[in-house]
Scaffold this motif. Sequence first.
Motif, PDB file in Angstrom:
ATOM      1  N   GLU A 270       2.878   1.386   5.476  1.00 40.63           N
ATOM      2  CA  GLU A 270       2.397   2.306   4.439  1.00 40.63           C
ATOM      3  C   GLU A 270       2.755   3.743   4.783  1.00 40.63           C
TER       4      GLU A 270
ATOM      5  N   TYR B  14     -11.022   4.424  -0.003  1.00 39.57           N
ATOM      6  CA  TYR B  14     -10.402   4.646  -1.323  1.00 39.57           C
ATOM      7  C   TYR B  14     -10.537   6.109  -1.741  1.00 39.57           C
TER       8      TYR B  14
ATOM      9  N   VAL C 101       1.082   3.397  -3.182  1.00 37.50           N
ATOM     10  CA  VAL C 101      -0.103   4.011  -3.790  1.00 37.50           C
ATOM     11  C   VAL C 101       0.126   5.496  -4.044  1.00 37.50           C
TER      12      VAL C 101
ATOM     13  N   GLN D  39      -1.184  -3.126  -6.100  1.00 38.66           N
ATOM     14  CA  GLN D  39      -1.067  -2.391  -4.850  1.00 38.66           C
ATOM     15  C   GLN D  39      -2.249  -2.686  -3.940  1.00 38.66           C
ATOM     16  N   VAL D  40      -3.436  -2.287  -4.375  1.00 41.48           N
ATOM     17  CA  VAL D  40      -4.611  -2.404  -3.515  1.00 41.48           C
ATOM     18  C   VAL D  40      -5.079  -3.861  -3.406  1.00 41.48           C
TER      19      VAL D  40
ATOM     20  N   TYR E  99      -3.952  -8.496   3.895  1.00 39.55           N
ATOM     21  CA  TYR E  99      -4.521  -7.908   5.108  1.00 39.55           C
ATOM     22  C   TYR E  99      -5.730  -8.707   5.592  1.00 39.55           C
TER      23      TYR E  99
ATOM     24  N   SER F 198      -0.064  -2.332   9.763  1.00 37.61           N
ATOM     25  CA  SER F 198      -0.141  -1.861   8.384  1.00 37.61           C
ATOM     26  C   SER F 198       0.548  -0.511   8.203  1.00 37.61           C
TER      27      SER F 198
ATOM     28  N   TRP G  64       0.819  -1.217   0.000  1.00 39.06           N
ATOM     29  CA  TRP G  64       0.000   0.000   0.000  1.00 39.06           C
ATOM     30  C   TRP G  64       0.849   1.261   0.000  1.00 39.06           C
ATOM     31  N   SER G  65       2.068   1.169   0.501  1.00 35.49           N
ATOM     32  CA  SER G  65       2.908   2.367   0.599  1.00 35.49           C
ATOM     33  C   SER G  65       3.263   2.946  -0.767  1.00 35.49           C
TER      34      SER G  65
ATOM     35  N   GLY H 192      -2.536  -6.204  -1.650  1.00 31.70           N
ATOM     36  CA  GLY H 192      -2.421  -5.785  -0.258  1.00 31.70           C
ATOM     37  C   GLY H 192      -3.645  -6.148   0.562  1.00 31.70           C
ATOM     38  N   LEU H 193      -4.825  -5.958  -0.002  1.00 34.86           N
ATOM     39  CA  LEU H 193      -6.052  -6.282   0.728  1.00 34.86           C
ATOM     40  C   LEU H 193      -6.209  -7.778   0.945  1.00 34.86           C
TER      41      LEU H 193
END
Length: 303
Positions: free
Chosen positions: A254, A90, A29, A227-228, A235, A251, A26-27, A231-232
């Motif tokens: 990020e 988002y 993004v 990325q999203v 997570y 988390s 996520w970092s 990562g999700l």
Amino acid sequence: MPSTAAVAIPAYRQGVLLVFAAGVLWSTVGLGVRLIEDALVWQILLYRSVSLSVFLYLVIRLRSGQGVLAQVRRSGRAGVVAGLALVAAYAGGIYAIQATSVANAMLLFATAPFMAAVLGRVLLGEPVRRATLIAIGLALAGIAVMVADQSGGVTLHGSLAALASALGFAVFTVALRWGRASEMLPAVFLSGLFGIGVTLAICLWLGLPLVLSPRDGGISMGMGVFQVGAGLILYTLGSKSLPAAELALLSLAEVLLGPFWVWVFLGEAAGVNTLIGGAILLGAIAGNALSGKRRKPPLRVAP
């Protein structure tokens, strides 16, 4: 037979690694958003939601071998809440990165763990330690420093959007814990579907073009997958073995790495107030994390 306590330790460690890796993904993004030339927040979200939904549909289908929509229904109210909260996270996140510095946005995103701790306590009965409550107070002081000289409307709006994004992510985290007894990846897929519907309606209402340049469209869709989306997935899998406050704290890779990537690749520096307030905020986060070192539960020999 292994005891429940003995089994819990590897599960906890695996959860820590999964959630930390999600934060690393996520970092990037902020860097992705900065590389987009013309697309606005709702156009980026539309393309990102499309690629996220397709990617998660394939992952869920291959992972379970079952119908995805049936799994979405089984996620129940927790899945719906998680999906809607992610859409809010988002939208607030991308708007914040476009309206203020990545460093400022990322550091305000860091309030999510404290919001998750409070919501987890109120809604799920998960205990909140005294150290976490002290850290919340320090974090709020850091935020006050960060926004103290932001009289310009755009920057202040960006900071408020970042806080709204943090709240959305905190609600998502608590919803994952609420529905942890069932498979929650479909909830993330559901957020993609909600995102498509909401952003498509807003783009049409505002008269924004639905066709982006190859560069902007490619970056937006790549963010949805690499990325999203990825990562999700990490997570959500990690959420089964960690409480809400620890989930959001881990988390924070990020927050730590987001400004670093844009500084290295784009030369974007943070302002003085952002650095001072960020130091206070990250000090609160680090202190809370260090004070909460998890002790191994005593091993019990099963009869």
